[in-house]
Write a protein that holds these residues in place. Structure first.
Motif, PDB file in Angstrom:
ATOM      1  N   LYS A  39      -4.257  47.647  36.568  1.00 53.10           N
ATOM      2  CA  LYS A  39      -4.861  46.536  35.837  1.00 53.10           C
ATOM      3  C   LYS A  39      -5.500  47.077  34.555  1.00 53.10           C
ATOM      4  N   VAL A  40      -4.963  46.669  33.416  1.00 57.68           N
ATOM      5  CA  VAL A  40      -5.361  47.247  32.135  1.00 57.68           C
ATOM      6  C   VAL A  40      -5.973  46.185  31.236  1.00 57.68           C
ATOM      7  N   GLY A  41      -7.143  46.491  30.697  1.00 58.91           N
ATOM      8  CA  GLY A  41      -7.753  45.617  29.704  1.00 58.91           C
ATOM      9  C   GLY A  41      -7.265  45.998  28.324  1.00 58.91           C
ATOM     10  N   VAL A  42      -6.681  45.052  27.605  1.00 60.42           N
ATOM     11  CA  VAL A  42      -6.144  45.297  26.267  1.00 60.42           C
ATOM     12  C   VAL A  42      -6.648  44.224  25.310  1.00 60.42           C
ATOM     13  N   ARG A  43      -6.552  44.505  24.033  1.00 63.26           N
ATOM     14  CA  ARG A  43      -6.898  43.512  23.019  1.00 63.26           C
ATOM     15  C   ARG A  43      -5.751  42.523  22.861  1.00 63.26           C
ATOM     16  N   ALA A  44      -6.095  41.331  22.399  1.00 67.76           N
ATOM     17  CA  ALA A  44      -5.072  40.315  22.177  1.00 67.76           C
ATOM     18  C   ALA A  44      -4.857  40.042  20.701  1.00 67.76           C
ATOM     19  N   ASP A  45      -5.615  40.742  19.839  1.00 64.64           N
ATOM     20  CA  ASP A  45      -5.624  40.363  18.419  1.00 64.64           C
ATOM     21  C   ASP A  45      -5.449  41.527  17.456  1.00 64.64           C
ATOM     22  N   VAL A  46      -4.918  42.652  17.943  1.00 63.14           N
ATOM     23  CA  VAL A  46      -4.719  43.805  17.066  1.00 63.14           C
ATOM     24  C   VAL A  46      -3.212  44.050  16.947  1.00 63.14           C
ATOM     25  N   CYS A 100      -8.839  50.028  33.938  1.00 62.86           N
ATOM     26  CA  CYS A 100      -9.079  50.868  32.769  1.00 62.86           C
ATOM     27  C   CYS A 100      -9.004  50.021  31.506  1.00 62.86           C
ATOM     28  N   LEU A 101      -9.531  50.578  30.431  1.00 60.64           N
ATOM     29  CA  LEU A 101      -9.468  49.941  29.118  1.00 60.64           C
ATOM     30  C   LEU A 101      -8.579  50.767  28.207  1.00 60.64           C
ATOM     31  N   ILE A 102      -7.595  50.121  27.621  1.00 59.81           N
ATOM     32  CA  ILE A 102      -6.778  50.721  26.560  1.00 59.81           C
ATOM     33  C   ILE A 102      -6.793  49.676  25.456  1.00 59.81           C
ATOM     34  N   ALA A 103      -7.909  49.631  24.729  1.00 57.26           N
ATOM     35  CA  ALA A 103      -8.195  48.456  23.908  1.00 57.26           C
ATOM     36  C   ALA A 103      -8.872  48.826  22.596  1.00 57.26           C
ATOM     37  N   PRO A 230     -11.960  52.337  -1.937  1.00 57.71           N
ATOM     38  CA  PRO A 230     -11.697  53.775  -1.934  1.00 57.71           C
ATOM     39  C   PRO A 230     -12.988  54.573  -1.740  1.00 57.71           C
ATOM     40  N   GLY A 231     -12.838  55.751  -1.180  1.00 58.66           N
ATOM     41  CA  GLY A 231     -13.961  56.669  -1.060  1.00 58.66           C
ATOM     42  C   GLY A 231     -14.938  56.336   0.048  1.00 58.66           C
ATOM     43  N   PHE A 232     -14.588  55.384   0.906  1.00 57.22           N
ATOM     44  CA  PHE A 232     -15.487  55.042   2.011  1.00 57.22           C
ATOM     45  C   PHE A 232     -14.739  55.115   3.327  1.00 57.22           C
ATOM     46  N   SER A 233     -15.234  55.903   4.262  1.00 57.77           N
ATOM     47  CA  SER A 233     -14.706  55.921   5.624  1.00 57.77           C
ATOM     48  C   SER A 233     -15.723  56.583   6.537  1.00 57.77           C
ATOM     49  N   ILE A 234     -15.730  56.126   7.768  1.00 56.90           N
ATOM     50  CA  ILE A 234     -16.572  56.733   8.799  1.00 56.90           C
ATOM     51  C   ILE A 234     -15.631  57.330   9.832  1.00 56.90           C
ATOM     52  N   ASP A 235     -15.597  58.654   9.913  1.00 56.76           N
ATOM     53  CA  ASP A 235     -14.652  59.359  10.785  1.00 56.76           C
ATOM     54  C   ASP A 235     -15.403  60.123  11.868  1.00 56.76           C
ATOM     55  N   PRO A 236     -14.683  60.484  12.934  1.00 53.53           N
ATOM     56  CA  PRO A 236     -13.462  59.802  13.373  1.00 53.53           C
ATOM     57  C   PRO A 236     -13.792  58.757  14.430  1.00 53.53           C
ATOM     58  N   GLN A 237     -12.929  57.792  14.561  1.00 52.20           N
ATOM     59  CA  GLN A 237     -12.981  56.857  15.683  1.00 52.20           C
ATOM     60  C   GLN A 237     -11.902  57.321  16.655  1.00 52.20           C
ATOM     61  N   ARG A 238     -12.294  57.842  17.800  1.00 55.87           N
ATOM     62  CA  ARG A 238     -11.356  58.464  18.732  1.00 55.87           C
ATOM     63  C   ARG A 238     -11.053  57.505  19.878  1.00 55.87           C
ATOM     64  N   TYR A 239      -9.845  56.952  19.865  1.00 50.10           N
ATOM     65  CA  TYR A 239      -9.440  56.025  20.909  1.00 50.10           C
ATOM     66  C   TYR A 239      -9.013  56.797  22.163  1.00 50.10           C
ATOM     67  N   ALA A 240      -9.504  56.343  23.315  1.00 50.15           N
ATOM     68  CA  ALA A 240      -9.160  56.979  24.584  1.00 50.15           C
ATOM     69  C   ALA A 240      -9.146  55.917  25.676  1.00 50.15           C
ATOM     70  N   VAL A 241      -8.599  56.276  26.833  1.00 51.55           N
ATOM     71  CA  VAL A 241      -8.566  55.367  27.976  1.00 51.55           C
ATOM     72  C   VAL A 241      -9.884  55.507  28.735  1.00 51.55           C
ATOM     73  N   ALA A 242     -10.561  54.391  28.950  1.00 48.02           N
ATOM     74  CA  ALA A 242     -11.828  54.392  29.678  1.00 48.02           C
ATOM     75  C   ALA A 242     -11.617  53.936  31.116  1.00 48.02           C
ATOM     76  N   THR A 243     -12.265  54.632  32.044  1.00 53.04           N
ATOM     77  CA  THR A 243     -12.233  54.269  33.461  1.00 53.04           C
ATOM     78  C   THR A 243     -13.660  54.262  33.991  1.00 53.04           C
ATOM     79  N   GLN A 244     -13.848  53.714  35.179  1.00 51.12           N
ATOM     80  CA  GLN A 244     -15.179  53.702  35.774  1.00 51.12           C
ATOM     81  C   GLN A 244     -15.680  55.130  35.960  1.00 51.12           C
TER      82      GLN A 244
END
Length: 274
Positions: A39-46, A100-103, A230-244
């Motif tokens: 059972k996977v939680g995912v986004r519906a709008d990306v 888990c979340l893959i979102a 340009p010239g603006f970013s906040i790094d890094p955003q690290r996507y991973a699978v979350a579990t309990q």
């Protein structure tokens, strides 16, 4: 022959009982034992990562394909998808509505206290998007402007910290609405929305001057009338699978995701949807 048969039957029965006990005590690998679904939680709008098609009733995107491959490697019969939002996803994982979340869920110190995370499968940056007609060309033009972000995401706190680090703001919140979705800082204003479509509409109408969100999400809302500052970013955003946190599934998910990253499977999936 009768006594030999009875002895063999007794041995088989004992082995079956021992396996059942081991499954109950040690937590049988779900899917491998039951043939069930992950059972996977995912986004519906990306779009490109995980989006829901109302015509087909199915989810599509890189994270959907990653989830299906993860389920296969873990021995499940398949993956079952549930749409989550930044505001609902943590509660749904905590109560077991999803395994888990893959979102587009990024790792942070605060989140790591609540959940276990697999190795990262994608990295991204928080960026700013403005209407081309706004004449905003960079951070120096943002004094007194209203920033829009998604409620429930970690964009807003990271944005406040970053603006303080670069000297744009002192980082102190002067006032906020009771729900925290409307906040005033010394040199900028923050408004948060419950969906990315609402955030995009707010940028379109001029309710906010810039939209702050992850780059992969921004892609779905870019058009010829919008620009990335340009010239603006906040790094890094690290996507991973979350579990309990502390669950029997965490280690298995971590090993499987690491294998998918190491053998190039994740890169191939993401490239296919880029």
């Amino acid at each position: 022959m009768g006594s030999v048969f009875k002895a063999r039957w007794a041995v088989c029965l004992l082995a079956a009982c021992m396996a059942a006990c081991a499954c109950l005590l040690g937590g049988c690998a779900a899917g491998e034992a039951s043939g069930g679904v992950l059972k996977v939680g995912v986004r519906a709008d990306v779009v490109g990562f995980s989006s829901y098609n109302e015509h087909t009733g199915k989810f599509y995107g890189a994270e959907v394909d990653i989830a299906e491959e993860l389920a296969r490697r873990l021995g499940y019969a398949g993956a079952e998808f549930t749409a989550v939002t930044p505001e609902s996803r943590e509660e749904m994982l905590q109560r077991g509505a999803v395994d888990c979340l893959i979102a587009c869920y990024s790792v942070s110190d605060e989140r790591s206290e609540l959940f276990d995370f697999s190795p990262e499968y994608c990295t991204d940056s928080i960026i700013l998007v403005a209407q081309d007609t706004s004449l905003i060309k960079g951070i120096d033009d943002l004094g007194g402007c209203t920033f829009g972000a998604m409620s429930g995401a970690n964009t807003a706190p990271q944005l406040a910290r970053h603006l303080a680090e670069v000297g744009f703001s002192d980082g102190k919140q002067l006032s906020a609405s009771s729900d925290g979705c409307d906040a005033e800082y010394d040199t900028w204003h923050l408004m948060m929305y419950s969906s990315y479509q609402e955030l995009s509409d707010a940028l379109e109408s001029g309710e906010v001057d810039v939209m702050a969100c992850d780059g992969v999400i921004a892609k779905a809302y870019l058009n010829d009338e919008r620009v990335i500052l340009p010239g603006f970013s906040i790094d890094p955003q690290r996507y991973a699978v979350a579990t309990q946190r502390g669950s029997a599934l965490s280690g298995r998910v971590g090993d499987a995701v690491r294998g998918m990253v190491d053998d190039g499977t994740v890169a191939a999936i993401i490239d296919a949807w880029d």
